[in-house]
Design a protein around this motif. Structure first.
Motif, PDB file in Angstrom:
ATOM      1  N   ARG A   6       0.834  -1.211   0.000  1.00 59.03           N
ATOM      2  CA  ARG A   6       0.000   0.000   0.000  1.00 59.03           C
ATOM      3  C   ARG A   6       0.867   1.259   0.000  1.00 59.03           C
ATOM      4  O   ARG A   6       0.532   2.243  -0.669  1.00 59.03           O
ATOM      5  CB  ARG A   6      -0.957  -0.011   1.191  1.00 59.03           C
ATOM      6  CG  ARG A   6      -2.065  -1.036   1.055  1.00 59.03           C
ATOM      7  CD  ARG A   6      -3.165  -0.851   2.091  1.00 59.03           C
ATOM      8  NE  ARG A   6      -2.681  -0.821   3.461  1.00 59.03           N
ATOM      9  CZ  ARG A   6      -2.549  -1.881   4.248  1.00 59.03           C
ATOM     10  NH1 ARG A   6      -2.851  -3.074   3.795  1.00 59.03           N
ATOM     11  NH2 ARG A   6      -2.115  -1.746   5.487  1.00 59.03           N
ATOM     12  N   LEU A   7       1.975   1.224   0.721  1.00 61.28           N
ATOM     13  CA  LEU A   7       2.891   2.371   0.741  1.00 61.28           C
ATOM     14  C   LEU A   7       3.494   2.605  -0.638  1.00 61.28           C
ATOM     15  O   LEU A   7       3.558   3.744  -1.115  1.00 61.28           O
ATOM     16  CB  LEU A   7       3.996   2.137   1.769  1.00 61.28           C
ATOM     17  CG  LEU A   7       3.580   2.211   3.232  1.00 61.28           C
ATOM     18  CD1 LEU A   7       4.671   1.644   4.120  1.00 61.28           C
ATOM     19  CD2 LEU A   7       3.229   3.631   3.626  1.00 61.28           C
ATOM     20  N   ILE A   8       3.918   1.535  -1.278  1.00 67.68           N
ATOM     21  CA  ILE A   8       4.520   1.634  -2.613  1.00 67.68           C
ATOM     22  C   ILE A   8       3.515   2.187  -3.617  1.00 67.68           C
ATOM     23  O   ILE A   8       3.818   3.109  -4.383  1.00 67.68           O
ATOM     24  CB  ILE A   8       5.055   0.262  -3.074  1.00 67.68           C
ATOM     25  CG1 ILE A   8       6.243  -0.162  -2.198  1.00 67.68           C
ATOM     26  CG2 ILE A   8       5.434   0.284  -4.552  1.00 67.68           C
ATOM     27  CD1 ILE A   8       6.637  -1.625  -2.352  1.00 67.68           C
ATOM     28  N   VAL A   9       2.315   1.626  -3.624  1.00 71.19           N
ATOM     29  CA  VAL A   9       1.282   2.074  -4.567  1.00 71.19           C
ATOM     30  C   VAL A   9       0.906   3.524  -4.282  1.00 71.19           C
ATOM     31  O   VAL A   9       0.728   4.322  -5.205  1.00 71.19           O
ATOM     32  CB  VAL A   9       0.052   1.141  -4.529  1.00 71.19           C
ATOM     33  CG1 VAL A   9      -1.087   1.704  -5.358  1.00 71.19           C
ATOM     34  CG2 VAL A   9       0.429  -0.258  -5.019  1.00 71.19           C
ATOM     35  N   SER A  10       0.816   3.893  -3.021  1.00 74.51           N
ATOM     36  CA  SER A  10       0.501   5.279  -2.666  1.00 74.51           C
ATOM     37  C   SER A  10       1.571   6.237  -3.189  1.00 74.51           C
ATOM     38  O   SER A  10       1.247   7.292  -3.740  1.00 74.51           O
ATOM     39  CB  SER A  10       0.388   5.420  -1.144  1.00 74.51           C
ATOM     40  OG  SER A  10      -0.695   4.677  -0.644  1.00 74.51           O
ATOM     41  N   ALA A  11       2.819   5.867  -3.015  1.00 75.51           N
ATOM     42  CA  ALA A  11       3.914   6.725  -3.467  1.00 75.51           C
ATOM     43  C   ALA A  11       3.926   6.859  -4.985  1.00 75.51           C
ATOM     44  O   ALA A  11       4.146   7.950  -5.512  1.00 75.51           O
ATOM     45  CB  ALA A  11       5.249   6.170  -2.974  1.00 75.51           C
ATOM     46  N   TYR A  12       3.672   5.769  -5.687  1.00 78.94           N
ATOM     47  CA  TYR A  12       3.746   5.810  -7.146  1.00 78.94           C
ATOM     48  C   TYR A  12       2.538   6.502  -7.775  1.00 78.94           C
ATOM     49  O   TYR A  12       2.682   7.245  -8.741  1.00 78.94           O
ATOM     50  CB  TYR A  12       3.902   4.401  -7.717  1.00 78.94           C
ATOM     51  CG  TYR A  12       4.186   4.413  -9.196  1.00 78.94           C
ATOM     52  CD1 TYR A  12       5.439   4.785  -9.674  1.00 78.94           C
ATOM     53  CD2 TYR A  12       3.211   4.102 -10.115  1.00 78.94           C
ATOM     54  CE1 TYR A  12       5.703   4.835 -11.028  1.00 78.94           C
ATOM     55  CE2 TYR A  12       3.459   4.142 -11.471  1.00 78.94           C
ATOM     56  CZ  TYR A  12       4.706   4.508 -11.931  1.00 78.94           C
ATOM     57  OH  TYR A  12       4.953   4.560 -13.278  1.00 78.94           O
ATOM     58  N   MET A  58       6.881  -1.384 -10.100  1.00 74.29           N
ATOM     59  CA  MET A  58       6.961  -2.304 -11.246  1.00 74.29           C
ATOM     60  C   MET A  58       7.184  -3.739 -10.794  1.00 74.29           C
ATOM     61  O   MET A  58       6.655  -4.661 -11.403  1.00 74.29           O
ATOM     62  CB  MET A  58       8.063  -1.847 -12.201  1.00 74.29           C
ATOM     63  CG  MET A  58       7.800  -0.481 -12.847  1.00 74.29           C
ATOM     64  SD  MET A  58       6.175  -0.331 -13.632  1.00 74.29           S
ATOM     65  CE  MET A  58       6.389  -1.431 -15.008  1.00 74.29           C
ATOM     66  N   ALA A  59       7.920  -3.928  -9.719  1.00 67.60           N
ATOM     67  CA  ALA A  59       8.122  -5.281  -9.177  1.00 67.60           C
ATOM     68  C   ALA A  59       6.790  -5.866  -8.697  1.00 67.60           C
ATOM     69  O   ALA A  59       6.553  -7.066  -8.855  1.00 67.60           O
ATOM     70  CB  ALA A  59       9.132  -5.245  -8.036  1.00 67.60           C
ATOM     71  N   LEU A  60       5.917  -5.024  -8.152  1.00 68.33           N
ATOM     72  CA  LEU A  60       4.592  -5.504  -7.734  1.00 68.33           C
ATOM     73  C   LEU A  60       3.740  -5.920  -8.932  1.00 68.33           C
ATOM     74  O   LEU A  60       2.880  -6.793  -8.808  1.00 68.33           O
ATOM     75  CB  LEU A  60       3.842  -4.404  -6.965  1.00 68.33           C
ATOM     76  CG  LEU A  60       4.349  -4.004  -5.606  1.00 68.33           C
ATOM     77  CD1 LEU A  60       3.506  -2.857  -5.054  1.00 68.33           C
ATOM     78  CD2 LEU A  60       4.337  -5.176  -4.654  1.00 68.33           C
ATOM     79  N   CYS A  61       3.973  -5.290 -10.056  1.00 63.25           N
ATOM     80  CA  CYS A  61       3.168  -5.528 -11.251  1.00 63.25           C
ATOM     81  C   CYS A  61       3.598  -6.747 -12.060  1.00 63.25           C
ATOM     82  O   CYS A  61       2.866  -7.172 -12.953  1.00 63.25           O
ATOM     83  CB  CYS A  61       3.209  -4.297 -12.161  1.00 63.25           C
ATOM     84  SG  CYS A  61       2.488  -2.827 -11.413  1.00 63.25           S
ATOM     85  N   GLN A  62       4.766  -7.278 -11.765  1.00 57.75           N
ATOM     86  CA  GLN A  62       5.272  -8.413 -12.541  1.00 57.75           C
ATOM     87  C   GLN A  62       4.541  -9.704 -12.169  1.00 57.75           C
ATOM     88  O   GLN A  62       4.217  -9.937 -11.017  1.00 57.75           O
ATOM     89  CB  GLN A  62       6.766  -8.613 -12.291  1.00 57.75           C
ATOM     90  CG  GLN A  62       7.603  -7.525 -12.886  1.00 57.75           C
ATOM     91  CD  GLN A  62       9.088  -7.758 -12.645  1.00 57.75           C
ATOM     92  OE1 GLN A  62       9.490  -8.575 -11.843  1.00 57.75           O
ATOM     93  NE2 GLN A  62       9.912  -7.005 -13.367  1.00 57.75           N
TER      94      GLN A  62
END
Length: 64
Positions: A6-12, A58-62
Protein backbone atom coordinates in the motif's frame (compact mmCIF):
# COMPACT_ATOMS: atom_id res chain seq x y z
CA UNK A 1 -2.40 -6.16 0.00
CA UNK A 2 0.32 -5.71 2.60
CA UNK A 3 1.10 -2.42 4.31
CA UNK A 4 4.37 -2.18 2.36
CA UNK A 5 2.51 -2.73 -0.93
CA UNK A 6 0.00 0.00 0.00
CA UNK A 7 2.89 2.37 0.74
CA UNK A 8 4.52 1.63 -2.61
CA UNK A 9 1.28 2.07 -4.57
CA UNK A 10 0.50 5.28 -2.67
CA UNK A 11 3.91 6.73 -3.47
CA UNK A 12 3.75 5.81 -7.15
CA UNK A 13 0.13 6.81 -7.83
CA UNK A 14 -0.35 9.66 -5.38
CA UNK A 15 -3.50 8.00 -4.05
CA UNK A 16 -3.18 7.53 -0.30
CA UNK A 17 -3.96 3.91 0.62
CA UNK A 18 -2.52 3.91 4.15
CA UNK A 19 -2.07 6.00 7.26
CA UNK A 20 -0.52 9.36 6.38
CA UNK A 21 2.11 9.19 9.12
CA UNK A 22 3.32 5.80 7.81
CA UNK A 23 3.36 7.21 4.29
CA UNK A 24 5.45 10.20 5.35
CA UNK A 25 8.00 7.90 7.02
CA UNK A 26 8.15 5.77 3.84
CA UNK A 27 8.65 8.83 1.63
CA UNK A 28 11.40 10.16 3.89
CA UNK A 29 13.18 6.80 3.63
CA UNK A 30 12.64 6.77 -0.12
CA UNK A 31 14.03 10.28 -0.63
CA UNK A 32 16.63 9.88 2.12
CA UNK A 33 15.77 13.21 3.70
CA UNK A 34 13.10 14.83 5.86
CA UNK A 35 9.93 15.65 3.91
CA UNK A 36 7.72 18.40 5.26
CA UNK A 37 3.97 18.22 4.75
CA UNK A 38 3.87 21.35 2.58
CA UNK A 39 6.36 19.76 0.17
CA UNK A 40 3.73 17.20 -0.81
CA UNK A 41 1.88 20.02 -2.59
CA UNK A 42 4.86 20.51 -4.94
CA UNK A 43 4.90 18.85 -8.35
CA UNK A 44 8.67 18.40 -8.39
CA UNK A 45 8.57 16.51 -5.08
CA UNK A 46 5.84 14.18 -6.37
CA UNK A 47 7.87 13.63 -9.53
CA UNK A 48 10.84 12.56 -7.40
CA UNK A 49 8.65 10.31 -5.22
CA UNK A 50 7.15 8.65 -8.28
CA UNK A 51 10.54 8.20 -9.94
CA UNK A 52 12.11 6.65 -6.84
CA UNK A 53 9.14 4.38 -6.11
CA UNK A 54 8.82 3.13 -9.71
CA UNK A 55 11.16 0.11 -9.39
CA UNK A 56 9.23 -1.20 -6.36
CA UNK A 57 5.89 -0.50 -8.07
CA UNK A 58 6.96 -2.30 -11.25
CA UNK A 59 8.12 -5.28 -9.18
CA UNK A 60 4.59 -5.50 -7.73
CA UNK A 61 3.17 -5.53 -11.25
CA UNK A 62 5.27 -8.41 -12.54
CA UNK A 63 3.75 -11.84 -12.96
CA UNK A 64 5.60 -14.56 -11.07
Amino acid sequence: MTKQERLIVSAYTGVLMCDFSEFQIYVEQLLQRPVFTHELAMDDVWKEIKEKSKPAFMALCQDD
